[in-house]
Design a protein around this motif. Structure first.
Motif, PDB file in Angstrom:
ATOM      1  N   CYS A 132     -28.302  30.184  12.234  1.00 57.07           N
ATOM      2  CA  CYS A 132     -28.555  28.883  12.853  1.00 57.07           C
ATOM      3  C   CYS A 132     -27.669  27.832  12.208  1.00 57.07           C
ATOM      4  O   CYS A 132     -27.564  27.768  10.983  1.00 57.07           O
ATOM      5  CB  CYS A 132     -30.025  28.508  12.693  1.00 57.07           C
ATOM      6  N   PHE A 133     -27.059  27.005  13.030  1.00 52.95           N
ATOM      7  CA  PHE A 133     -26.208  25.911  12.588  1.00 52.95           C
ATOM      8  C   PHE A 133     -26.779  24.595  13.101  1.00 52.95           C
ATOM      9  O   PHE A 133     -27.124  24.492  14.273  1.00 52.95           O
ATOM     10  CB  PHE A 133     -24.782  26.083  13.123  1.00 52.95           C
ATOM     11  N   ALA A 134     -26.870  23.603  12.221  1.00 55.15           N
ATOM     12  CA  ALA A 134     -27.332  22.278  12.635  1.00 55.15           C
ATOM     13  C   ALA A 134     -26.194  21.572  13.365  1.00 55.15           C
ATOM     14  O   ALA A 134     -25.103  21.417  12.827  1.00 55.15           O
ATOM     15  CB  ALA A 134     -27.780  21.470  11.422  1.00 55.15           C
ATOM     16  N   TRP A 135     -26.449  21.171  14.592  1.00 51.44           N
ATOM     17  CA  TRP A 135     -25.460  20.468  15.415  1.00 51.44           C
ATOM     18  C   TRP A 135     -25.615  18.973  15.198  1.00 51.44           C
ATOM     19  O   TRP A 135     -26.715  18.431  15.341  1.00 51.44           O
ATOM     20  CB  TRP A 135     -25.678  20.820  16.887  1.00 51.44           C
ATOM     21  N   ASP A 136     -24.534  18.301  14.855  1.00 47.07           N
ATOM     22  CA  ASP A 136     -24.554  16.854  14.652  1.00 47.07           C
ATOM     23  C   ASP A 136     -24.229  16.146  15.962  1.00 47.07           C
ATOM     24  O   ASP A 136     -23.104  15.735  16.184  1.00 47.07           O
ATOM     25  CB  ASP A 136     -23.550  16.437  13.566  1.00 47.07           C
ATOM     26  N   GLY A 137     -25.194  16.035  16.806  1.00 45.78           N
ATOM     27  CA  GLY A 137     -25.034  15.408  18.112  1.00 45.78           C
ATOM     28  C   GLY A 137     -26.266  15.726  18.930  1.00 45.78           C
ATOM     29  O   GLY A 137     -27.285  16.170  18.401  1.00 45.78           O
ATOM     30  N   THR A 138     -26.158  15.536  20.226  1.00 46.95           N
ATOM     31  CA  THR A 138     -27.286  15.787  21.119  1.00 46.95           C
ATOM     32  C   THR A 138     -27.251  17.220  21.644  1.00 46.95           C
ATOM     33  O   THR A 138     -26.219  17.901  21.576  1.00 46.95           O
ATOM     34  CB  THR A 138     -27.250  14.829  22.321  1.00 46.95           C
ATOM     35  N   VAL A 139     -28.368  17.649  22.191  1.00 45.68           N
ATOM     36  CA  VAL A 139     -28.429  18.973  22.812  1.00 45.68           C
ATOM     37  C   VAL A 139     -27.454  19.045  23.985  1.00 45.68           C
ATOM     38  O   VAL A 139     -26.777  20.061  24.183  1.00 45.68           O
ATOM     39  CB  VAL A 139     -29.871  19.297  23.280  1.00 45.68           C
ATOM     40  N   GLU A 140     -27.350  17.953  24.727  1.00 42.05           N
ATOM     41  CA  GLU A 140     -26.430  17.922  25.865  1.00 42.05           C
ATOM     42  C   GLU A 140     -24.980  18.086  25.399  1.00 42.05           C
ATOM     43  O   GLU A 140     -24.183  18.775  26.040  1.00 42.05           O
ATOM     44  CB  GLU A 140     -26.592  16.626  26.662  1.00 42.05           C
ATOM     45  N   GLU A 141     -24.634  17.455  24.275  1.00 43.46           N
ATOM     46  CA  GLU A 141     -23.281  17.601  23.720  1.00 43.46           C
ATOM     47  C   GLU A 141     -23.037  19.036  23.239  1.00 43.46           C
ATOM     48  O   GLU A 141     -21.946  19.572  23.427  1.00 43.46           O
ATOM     49  CB  GLU A 141     -23.062  16.609  22.578  1.00 43.46           C
TER      50      GLU A 141
ATOM     51  N   ILE B  61     -29.140  24.049  16.332  1.00 44.76           N
ATOM     52  CA  ILE B  61     -30.378  23.258  16.334  1.00 44.76           C
ATOM     53  C   ILE B  61     -30.004  21.787  16.197  1.00 44.76           C
ATOM     54  O   ILE B  61     -29.107  21.433  15.419  1.00 44.76           O
ATOM     55  CB  ILE B  61     -31.358  23.706  15.230  1.00 44.76           C
ATOM     56  N   VAL B  62     -30.673  20.962  16.973  1.00 48.84           N
ATOM     57  CA  VAL B  62     -30.455  19.513  16.960  1.00 48.84           C
ATOM     58  C   VAL B  62     -31.741  18.871  16.454  1.00 48.84           C
ATOM     59  O   VAL B  62     -32.829  19.149  16.976  1.00 48.84           O
ATOM     60  CB  VAL B  62     -30.109  18.999  18.372  1.00 48.84           C
TER      61      VAL B  62
END
Length: 123
Positions: A69-78, A120-121
């Motif tokens: 799992c990687f933390a995404w720095d942005g929105t789910v849509e992005e 994950i956001v």
């Protein structure tokens, strides 16, 4: 205490290097006959063609059997748009998940060997 690195196994260096660089944003660092993937102070060590690692787990990791799992720095849509731009299919999501920072929303997809990856956001 913090996790320093973990290990995945890849079957094709070129394919995996491009994927982890372009899709997951890793710095691809040559090491011996192989590579490691790095994000700041976090790293994935890679076993793969030409790499002889010692010591190994009792049941060594194989291509396609990791869950990361990687933390995404942005929105789910992005995150979804990024995966679409990279030609990567979303298998599941967005779905609510509990991560290292608490409640989040996740998208699941696969690397070229079939390992399950998650963005994950967090709110």
């Amino acid at each position: 205490m913090a996790l320093d690195h973990c290990v995945i196994h890849v079957s094709d260096w070129n394919r995996s290097n491009m994927f982890y660089r372009d899709v997951v944003g890793a710095e691809v660092v040559p090491r011996g006959a192989g590579f490691v993937y790095r994000w700041g102070r976090q790293q994935l060590n890679c076993h793969g063609p030409g790499v002889r690692a010692e010591p190994l787990a009792r049941l060594p990791v194989q291509p396609g059997n990791s869950d990361l799992c990687f933390a995404w720095d942005g929105t789910v849509e992005e995150a979804r748009a990024h995966l679409a731009t990279c030609g990567v299919a979303v298998e599941l999501g967005p779905v609510p998940r509990q991560g290292g920072r608490g409640e989040g929303t996740s998208l699941y997809f696969r690397d070229p060997d079939g390992s399950l990856l998650e963005f994950i956001v967090y709110p």
